[in-house]
Design an enzyme around this catalytic site. Structure first.
Site, PDB file in Angstrom:
ATOM      1  N   LEU A  71      11.457   7.677  -6.785  1.00  0.00           N
ATOM      2  CA  LEU A  71      12.886   7.513  -7.062  1.00  0.00           C
ATOM      3  C   LEU A  71      13.663   8.667  -6.439  1.00  0.00           C
ATOM      4  CD1 LEU A  71      14.862   5.673  -8.667  1.00  0.00           C
ATOM      5  CD2 LEU A  71      14.707   7.340 -10.520  1.00  0.00           C
ATOM      6  N   GLY A  82      -5.900   5.923   1.607  1.00  0.00           N
ATOM      7  CA  GLY A  82      -5.579   7.345   1.642  1.00  0.00           C
ATOM      8  C   GLY A  82      -4.790   7.623   0.381  1.00  0.00           C
ATOM      9  N   HIS A  83      -5.432   8.234  -0.603  1.00  0.00           N
ATOM     10  CA  HIS A  83      -4.836   8.403  -1.929  1.00  0.00           C
ATOM     11  C   HIS A  83      -4.557   9.883  -2.187  1.00  0.00           C
ATOM     12  CE1 HIS A  83      -6.548   4.299  -3.490  1.00  0.00           C
ATOM     13  NE2 HIS A  83      -5.703   4.193  -2.481  1.00  0.00           N
ATOM     14  N   ASN A 118     -10.285   3.059   4.357  1.00  0.00           N
ATOM     15  CA  ASN A 118      -8.934   2.717   4.852  1.00  0.00           C
ATOM     16  C   ASN A 118      -7.875   3.268   3.890  1.00  0.00           C
ATOM     17  OD1 ASN A 118      -9.833   0.870   2.909  1.00  0.00           O
ATOM     18  ND2 ASN A 118      -8.870  -0.915   3.837  1.00  0.00           N
ATOM     19  N   THR A 123      -5.639  -6.758   4.624  1.00  0.00           N
ATOM     20  CA  THR A 123      -6.962  -6.149   4.681  1.00  0.00           C
ATOM     21  C   THR A 123      -7.993  -7.211   4.279  1.00  0.00           C
ATOM     22  OG1 THR A 123      -8.234  -4.174   4.122  1.00  0.00           O
ATOM     23  CG2 THR A 123      -6.931  -5.158   2.313  1.00  0.00           C
ATOM     24  N   ARG A 146     -23.657 -12.563   5.171  1.00  0.00           N
ATOM     25  CA  ARG A 146     -24.941 -12.377   4.485  1.00  0.00           C
ATOM     26  C   ARG A 146     -26.135 -11.949   5.325  1.00  0.00           C
ATOM     27  NH1 ARG A 146     -24.568 -18.086   2.046  1.00  0.00           N
ATOM     28  NH2 ARG A 146     -23.594 -18.200   4.081  1.00  0.00           N
ATOM     29  N   GLN A 156      -4.945  -0.213  -1.268  1.00  0.00           N
ATOM     30  CA  GLN A 156      -3.997  -1.064  -0.543  1.00  0.00           C
ATOM     31  C   GLN A 156      -2.971  -1.650  -1.527  1.00  0.00           C
ATOM     32  OE1 GLN A 156      -7.676  -1.781   0.384  1.00  0.00           O
ATOM     33  NE2 GLN A 156      -7.211   0.121   1.415  1.00  0.00           N
ATOM     34  N   GLY A 215      -2.071   8.902   9.772  1.00  0.00           N
ATOM     35  CA  GLY A 215      -0.934   9.718  10.223  1.00  0.00           C
ATOM     36  C   GLY A 215       0.162   8.886  10.886  1.00  0.00           C
ATOM     37  N   THR A 222      -3.998   8.233   5.880  1.00  0.00           N
ATOM     38  CA  THR A 222      -5.302   8.042   6.530  1.00  0.00           C
ATOM     39  C   THR A 222      -5.194   8.202   8.034  1.00  0.00           C
ATOM     40  OG1 THR A 222      -6.101   6.620   4.772  1.00  0.00           O
ATOM     41  CG2 THR A 222      -7.184   6.357   6.891  1.00  0.00           C
ATOM     42  N   GLY A 275       0.815  -1.216   0.000  1.00  0.00           N
ATOM     43  CA  GLY A 275       0.000   0.000   0.000  1.00  0.00           C
ATOM     44  C   GLY A 275       0.844   1.259   0.000  1.00  0.00           C
ATOM     45  N   ASP A 276       0.192   2.394  -0.292  1.00  0.00           N
ATOM     46  CA  ASP A 276       0.829   3.715  -0.277  1.00  0.00           C
ATOM     47  C   ASP A 276       1.977   3.838  -1.277  1.00  0.00           C
ATOM     48  OD1 ASP A 276      -0.896   4.390   1.791  1.00  0.00           O
ATOM     49  OD2 ASP A 276       0.530   3.755   3.332  1.00  0.00           O
ATOM     50  N   GLY A 319       1.882   5.139  -4.111  1.00  0.00           N
ATOM     51  CA  GLY A 319       1.745   6.313  -4.984  1.00  0.00           C
ATOM     52  C   GLY A 319       0.743   6.027  -6.098  1.00  0.00           C
ATOM     53  N   LYS A 320      -0.191   5.116  -5.813  1.00  0.00           N
ATOM     54  CA  LYS A 320      -1.208   4.740  -6.806  1.00  0.00           C
ATOM     55  C   LYS A 320      -1.985   5.953  -7.311  1.00  0.00           C
ATOM     56  CE  LYS A 320      -2.993   1.958  -3.741  1.00  0.00           C
ATOM     57  NZ  LYS A 320      -1.976   1.966  -2.712  1.00  0.00           N
TER      58      LYS A 320
HETATM   59  P1  GDP Z   1      -1.402   5.657  -2.469  1.00  0.00           P
HETATM   60  O1  GDP Z   1      -2.195   5.214  -1.285  1.00  0.00           O
HETATM   61  O2  GDP Z   1      -0.727   4.499  -3.157  1.00  0.00           O
HETATM   62  O3  GDP Z   1      -2.172   6.491  -3.441  1.00  0.00           O
HETATM   63  O4  GDP Z   1      -0.217   6.544  -1.904  1.00  0.00           O
HETATM   64  P2  GDP Z   1      -0.315   7.663  -0.713  1.00  0.00           P
HETATM   65  O5  GDP Z   1      -1.021   8.839  -1.237  1.00  0.00           O
HETATM   66  O6  GDP Z   1      -0.809   7.055   0.531  1.00  0.00           O
HETATM   67  O7  GDP Z   1       1.214   7.935  -0.468  1.00  0.00           O
HETATM   68  C1  GDP Z   1       2.070   8.287  -1.487  1.00  0.00           C
HETATM   69  C2  GDP Z   1       2.715   9.617  -1.139  1.00  0.00           C
HETATM   70  O8  GDP Z   1       3.803   9.808  -2.000  1.00  0.00           O
HETATM   71  C3  GDP Z   1       1.819  10.821  -1.353  1.00  0.00           C
HETATM   72  O9  GDP Z   1       2.135  11.792  -0.393  1.00  0.00           O
HETATM   73  C4  GDP Z   1       2.198  11.305  -2.749  1.00  0.00           C
HETATM   74  O10 GDP Z   1       1.961  12.691  -2.933  1.00  0.00           O
HETATM   75  C5  GDP Z   1       3.666  11.020  -2.756  1.00  0.00           C
HETATM   76  N1  GDP Z   1       4.275  10.693  -4.029  1.00  0.00           N
HETATM   77  C6  GDP Z   1       3.786   9.983  -5.080  1.00  0.00           C
HETATM   78  N2  GDP Z   1       4.737   9.812  -6.017  1.00  0.00           N
HETATM   79  C7  GDP Z   1       5.848  10.421  -5.558  1.00  0.00           C
HETATM   80  C8  GDP Z   1       7.178  10.566  -6.059  1.00  0.00           C
HETATM   81  O11 GDP Z   1       7.533  10.071  -7.123  1.00  0.00           O
HETATM   82  N3  GDP Z   1       8.058  11.253  -5.276  1.00  0.00           N
HETATM   83  C9  GDP Z   1       7.720  11.783  -4.094  1.00  0.00           C
HETATM   84  N4  GDP Z   1       8.641  12.431  -3.397  1.00  0.00           N
HETATM   85  N5  GDP Z   1       6.485  11.655  -3.578  1.00  0.00           N
HETATM   86  C10 GDP Z   1       5.561  10.980  -4.300  1.00  0.00           C
HETATM   87  P1  IMO Z   2      -3.846   2.744   0.382  1.00  0.00           P
HETATM   88  O1  IMO Z   2      -4.979   2.479  -0.575  1.00  0.00           O
HETATM   89  C1  IMO Z   2      -1.325   1.077   3.517  1.00  0.00           C
HETATM   90  C2  IMO Z   2      -3.241  -1.710   6.297  1.00  0.00           C
HETATM   91  C3  IMO Z   2      -3.436  -1.297   7.724  1.00  0.00           C
HETATM   92  C4  IMO Z   2      -3.343  -2.658   8.409  1.00  0.00           C
HETATM   93  C5  IMO Z   2      -4.034  -3.572   7.424  1.00  0.00           C
HETATM   94  C6  IMO Z   2      -5.503  -3.849   7.728  1.00  0.00           C
HETATM   95  O2  IMO Z   2      -3.735   4.155   0.815  1.00  0.00           O
HETATM   96  O3  IMO Z   2      -2.573   2.162  -0.131  1.00  0.00           O
HETATM   97  P2  IMO Z   2      -7.734  -2.408   7.495  1.00  0.00           P
HETATM   98  O4  IMO Z   2      -8.124  -1.090   8.086  1.00  0.00           O
HETATM   99  O5  IMO Z   2      -7.769  -2.450   6.006  1.00  0.00           O
HETATM  100  O6  IMO Z   2      -8.489  -3.568   8.108  1.00  0.00           O
HETATM  101  O7  IMO Z   2      -6.192  -2.614   7.950  1.00  0.00           O
HETATM  102  O8  IMO Z   2      -3.928  -2.939   6.160  1.00  0.00           O
HETATM  103  N1  IMO Z   2      -3.814  -0.780   5.297  1.00  0.00           N
HETATM  104  C7  IMO Z   2      -3.085   0.007   4.506  1.00  0.00           C
HETATM  105  N2  IMO Z   2      -1.751   0.224   4.460  1.00  0.00           N
HETATM  106  N3  IMO Z   2      -2.131   1.686   2.627  1.00  0.00           N
HETATM  107  C8  IMO Z   2      -3.467   1.466   2.650  1.00  0.00           C
HETATM  108  O9  IMO Z   2      -4.299   1.943   1.710  1.00  0.00           O
HETATM  109  C9  IMO Z   2      -3.999   0.628   3.650  1.00  0.00           C
HETATM  110  N4  IMO Z   2      -5.250   0.223   3.960  1.00  0.00           N
HETATM  111  C10 IMO Z   2      -5.115  -0.646   4.960  1.00  0.00           C
HETATM  112  O10 IMO Z   2      -2.431  -0.416   8.152  1.00  0.00           O
HETATM  113  O11 IMO Z   2      -1.995  -3.051   8.478  1.00  0.00           O
HETATM  114 MG    MG Z   3      -2.258   5.563   0.794  1.00  0.00          MG
END
Ligand code: GDP
Ligand code: IMO
Ligand code: MG
Length: 425
Positions: free
Chosen positions: A333, A40-41, A38, A240, A143, A225, A303, A301, A12-13, A15-16
């Site tokens: 990168l 946070g994009h 859950n 998840t 269900r 995720q 912090g 999501t 997860g996270d 940079g989707k």
């Molecule tokens: P997601 O859940 O996969 O959409 O990713 P998040 O938004 O949770 O976390 C990705 C973080 O990386 C965000 O704060 C983006 O603004 C940041 N981000 C995405 N691509 C890049 C990158 O290439 N470089 C840097 N420095 N930050 C990036």
């Molecule tokens: P995005 O879409 C990173 C993690 C939680 C926990 C596990 C289960 O922003 O990448 P949940 O609340 O889904 O039952 O938690 O999954 N988790 C994530 N980690 N990015 C996320 O979403 C996540 N959504 C859930 O931290 O370990």
């Molecule tokens: Mg995220």
């Protein structure tokens, strides 16, 4: 290419959202297919930064239709709050946001049960986001007590349904947790209010998406995720409750697999994880701390600080296999710009054996020691680079090694959070 899936290749996270926002420039519709609030994009466009939990990340493009698919668990409060925030920034969701009839609805008792279950797990806790995801999917699969978006269309039906379900949940709360009952009336009133506001958005989204494809439009499926948080293929039980992998894009939207053309796995140039569970390349030292500080690795999501470690190729090979990845989008990168030496994990040492594949037995995983290949850093800022050939040679080598080790070509490199900090390969 009519249908592309963008999904997380790690935990997860990755940079989707940045990648989805970038690719939305060539898409007519963007659809979320699983997970809920859950997620946070983060999307950064100019001076505006938006963190989406419910609404697809393509919404910043005015002509794009956004869809919340049937596989998502919808938190109406979070969704409406996002729609309101967008409105204050001059972005309207009217007529361009659609929510599936069949999506399940997250209720306050799901959030409470999520939090109580975590307390009950003690030191074995998963570290969930507390957004009610597991309990909502449990009701869906079990269900008896699921509430769906379609139930919101008829206020009297919704009132009766919620009365029955809240009574049953109060019994569960009392028996299992000795917890005081929830007051039904305020919950019902607030959900009747949400239903009123959500009604114009509710649609048969599988029909909508397939008709759009029939008309030659392009659909982008936005995963939440990541692969290793998948309920089937991830590091269970530290996962998840949904299928974050490519198959989820079909079941969670009602688009058939034969209509999917590209599957893009988003991966960071290193690895992070939020919450508990195994993480072989985790760095519990100053280097890990430095990645966190340079990369501002704190959850969008909750912090919470993200655990950081080196790039792990066995994870990417697993991801490539399970998702059938057609390419990778490599993000962040630039975060590695100032590291003199970098490490890539190529496999694991498990006692006297070398493993090339990610072990699926969690007890074996705990004992795995990463095998590293050390490579030179580049000590040059990359954020302004727009062509692969303009990257410093060690950075090009690092990217090429990631593609080789992952056995997947790289189609996009991100060197900053902004839309245009992107290199097409
Ligand atoms: P997601 O859940 O996969 O959409 O990713 P998040 O938004 O949770 O976390 C990705 C973080 O990386 C965000 O704060 C983006 O603004 C940041 N981000 C995405 N691509 C890049 C990158 O290439 N470089 C840097 N420095 N930050 C990036
Ligand atoms: P995005 O879409 C990173 C993690 C939680 C926990 C596990 C289960 O922003 O990448 P949940 O609340 O889904 O039952 O938690 O999954 N988790 C994530 N980690 N990015 C996320 O979403 C996540 N959504 C859930 O931290 O370990
Ligand atoms: Mg995220």
């Amino acid at each position: 290419m009519p249908t592309k899936v963008v999904l997380g290749a790690q935990w997860g996270d990755e940079g989707k959202a940045k990648v989805v926002d970038y690719l939305t420039m060539g898409a007519d519709l963007v659809v979320r297919y699983q997970g809920g609030a859950n997620a946070g994009h983060t999307v950064k466009v100019g001076d505006t930064t938006f963190v989406f939990h419910m609404i697809p990340s393509g919404i910043m493009h005015p002509g794009t239709v956004c869809v919340v698919g049937n596989g998502v668990v919808v938190d109406p409060e979070a969704l409406l709050q996002e729609a309101d925030e967008l409105q204050t920034k001059g972005i309207s969701t009217a007529g361009r946001l659609f929510i599936s009839h069949h999506a399940h609805v997250v209720m306050p008792y799901h959030k409470l049960l999520d939090q109580l279950a975590e307390v009950g797990r003690g030191s074995d806790k998963i570290g969930t986001t507390g957004r009610g995801i597991g309990p909502c999917y449990r009701d869906k699969v079990e269900r008896g007590q699921g509430v769906r978006v379609v139930d919101m269309l008829d206020p009297e039906h919704l009132r009766q349904r919620l009365q029955v379900v809240i009574t049953a949940k109060n019994e569960l709360l009392r028996r299992l947790y000795d917890h005081a009952p929830l007051e039904a009336a305020p919950i019902i009133e607030s959900y009747l209010g949400y239903a009123e506001r959500l009604r114009p958005y509710i649609a048969d989204t599988s029909l909508l998406l397939n008709e759009a494809l029939d008309q030659g439009k392009t659909v982008l499926c936005e995963g939440a995720q990541g692969t290793l948080l998948d309920i089937d293929h991830g590091t269970y039980p530290f996962v998840t409750s949904s299928n974050t992998t490519a198959g989820g894009a079909c079941t969670g939207t009602g688009i058939g697999p034969t209509r999917i053309d590209q599957i893009i796995g988003v991966t960071k140039a290193y690895t992070t994880r939020v919450g508990n569970g195994p993480f072989p390349t985790e760095l519990l030292d100053q280097t890990g701390e430095r990645i966190r500080e340079v990369g501002h690795e704190y959850g969008a999501t909750t912090g919470r600080s993200r655990r950081c470690g080196w790039f792990d190729a066995p994870i990417l090979r697993l991801s490539a296999r399970i998702n059938g990845l057609t390419s990778l989008a490599l993000t962040r990168l630039d975060v590695l710009d100032t590291f003199p030496q970098l490490k890539l994990c190529t496999g694991y040492q498990l006692e006297d054996r070398v493993l090339n594949d990610f072990p699926l037995d969690p007890r074996a995983l705990e004992k795995c020691v990463p095998i590293y290949e050390e490579v030179e850093g580049w000590n040059t800022p990359t954020t302004e680079v727009r062509r692969f050939g303009d990257l410093p040679a060690p950075a090009r080598h690092y990217v090429e090694r990631i593609a080789q080790l992952s056995r997947t070509p790289i189609s996009l490199i991100s060197v900053g959070p902004e839309r245009d900090s992107t290199i097409e390969v």
